[in-house]
Enzyme design. Structure first.
Site, PDB file in Angstrom:
ATOM      1  CG  ASP A 180      14.836  -1.249   4.001  1.00  0.00           C
ATOM      2  OD1 ASP A 180      15.593  -0.370   4.417  1.00  0.00           O
ATOM      3  OD2 ASP A 180      14.468  -2.218   4.697  1.00  0.00           O
ATOM      4  NE  ARG A 204      -0.812   2.145   4.781  1.00  0.00           N
ATOM      5  CZ  ARG A 204       0.189   1.315   4.522  1.00  0.00           C
ATOM      6  NH1 ARG A 204       1.209   1.723   3.808  1.00  0.00           N
ATOM      7  NH2 ARG A 204       0.180   0.068   4.953  1.00  0.00           N
ATOM      8  CG  ASP A 208       2.392   1.002   7.297  1.00  0.00           C
ATOM      9  OD1 ASP A 208       3.334   0.726   6.510  1.00  0.00           O
ATOM     10  OD2 ASP A 208       1.848   0.152   8.013  1.00  0.00           O
ATOM     11  CE  LYS A 218      -3.423  -2.212   2.994  1.00  0.00           C
ATOM     12  NZ  LYS A 218      -3.911  -2.236   4.391  1.00  0.00           N
ATOM     13  N   GLY A 219       2.154   1.066   0.267  1.00  0.00           N
ATOM     14  CA  GLY A 219       3.031   2.215   0.515  1.00  0.00           C
ATOM     15  C   GLY A 219       3.172   3.199  -0.633  1.00  0.00           C
ATOM     16  CG  PHE A 243      10.733   2.617  10.215  1.00  0.00           C
ATOM     17  CD1 PHE A 243      10.702   1.500   9.402  1.00  0.00           C
ATOM     18  CD2 PHE A 243       9.532   3.166  10.645  1.00  0.00           C
ATOM     19  CE1 PHE A 243       9.487   0.942   9.007  1.00  0.00           C
ATOM     20  CE2 PHE A 243       8.323   2.625  10.260  1.00  0.00           C
ATOM     21  CZ  PHE A 243       8.304   1.512   9.446  1.00  0.00           C
ATOM     22  CB  VAL A 244      10.981   7.288   6.535  1.00  0.00           C
ATOM     23  CG1 VAL A 244      12.354   7.901   6.774  1.00  0.00           C
ATOM     24  CG2 VAL A 244      11.020   6.319   5.354  1.00  0.00           C
ATOM     25  CD  GLU A 258       8.369  -1.103  -3.789  1.00  0.00           C
ATOM     26  OE1 GLU A 258       7.535  -0.424  -3.170  1.00  0.00           O
ATOM     27  OE2 GLU A 258       8.856  -2.140  -3.309  1.00  0.00           O
ATOM     28  CG  ASP A 259       6.870   2.094  -0.484  1.00  0.00           C
ATOM     29  OD1 ASP A 259       7.634   1.255  -1.011  1.00  0.00           O
ATOM     30  OD2 ASP A 259       6.204   1.836   0.538  1.00  0.00           O
TER      31      ASP A 259
END
Ligand code: 5GP
Length: 176
Positions: free
Chosen positions: A102, A164, A158, A42-43, A151-152, A98-99
């Site tokens: 990583d 979000r 989320d 969902k990102g 982490f963001v 993509e969001d």
């Protein structure tokens, strides 16, 4: 409700400016060709919806559900498809949106998965890229911002389902 301390890393204005720049580059690249753009749920929802509006080409919007994080802040190392796209991509140009990259596992999984369906071309774009977190080599055509290995949240990303809807990207100061 989550009680995170969030500090702004990338502002709404910076995001919107960069999205328009990437949209212009993709417009040039696709040169009016039809493209199947895949939003990775969902990102990527916010990035995807802004980006497709910044590309001047015929875009078919598709959505794919993938999971690699299970309410955690570190990758499980396993990518699972939870829902597939509805269109065939054989012989068509594909844009994977993509969001964040990583470990790189999700993008590599996606590229291989789409490649197996014989598209005409695959273009990859991610809003964020954490170069220090990469676990495997990962080819990416366009990215918005390189960020530190923290982490963001926000703009689609989320923490346990929350945050979000923040219009900016925030760095998480402490997790409880
Ligand atoms: P990768 O497979 O590259 O390790 O991870 C990709 C997915 O992990 C992203 O699509 C995103 O859903 C999640 N992810 C990776 N880093 C972060 C982060 O800093 N914050 C959030 N919210 N999700 C992340």
């Amino acid at each position: 409700m989550s009680n995170l301390q969030i500090s702004q890393l990338i502002s709404e204005e910076q995001i919107q400016t960069r999205v328009k720049e990437i949209g212009a580059e993709l417009t040039k690249k696709f040169n009016s060709d039809e493209v199947v753009a895949i939003c990775v749920l969902k990102g990527s929802i916010m990035f995807f919806s802004d980006l497709v509006r910044a590309i001047d080409s015929d875009i078919i919007c598709e959505f794919m559900g993938l999971s690699s994080y299970k309410d955690a802040t570190v990758s499980s190392g396993e990518v699972k498809m939870t829902s597939d796209i509805n269109s065939s991509v054989a012989g068509r140009h594909v844009l994977i949106v993509e969001d964040i990259i990583d470990t790189g596992l999700t993008m590599n999984y996606l590229q291989q998965n789409i490649k197996n369906r014989n598209p005409k071309s695959i273009t990859t774009v991610s809003l964020l890229f954490k170069p220090d977190a990469l676990k495997e080599e990962c080819e990416i055509d366009f990215y918005g911002f390189k960020i530190p290995n923290d982490f963001v949240v926000g703009y689609g990303l989320d923490y346990q389902g929350y945050h979000r809807n923040l219009p900016f990207i925030g760095q998480v100061a402490s997790l409880n």
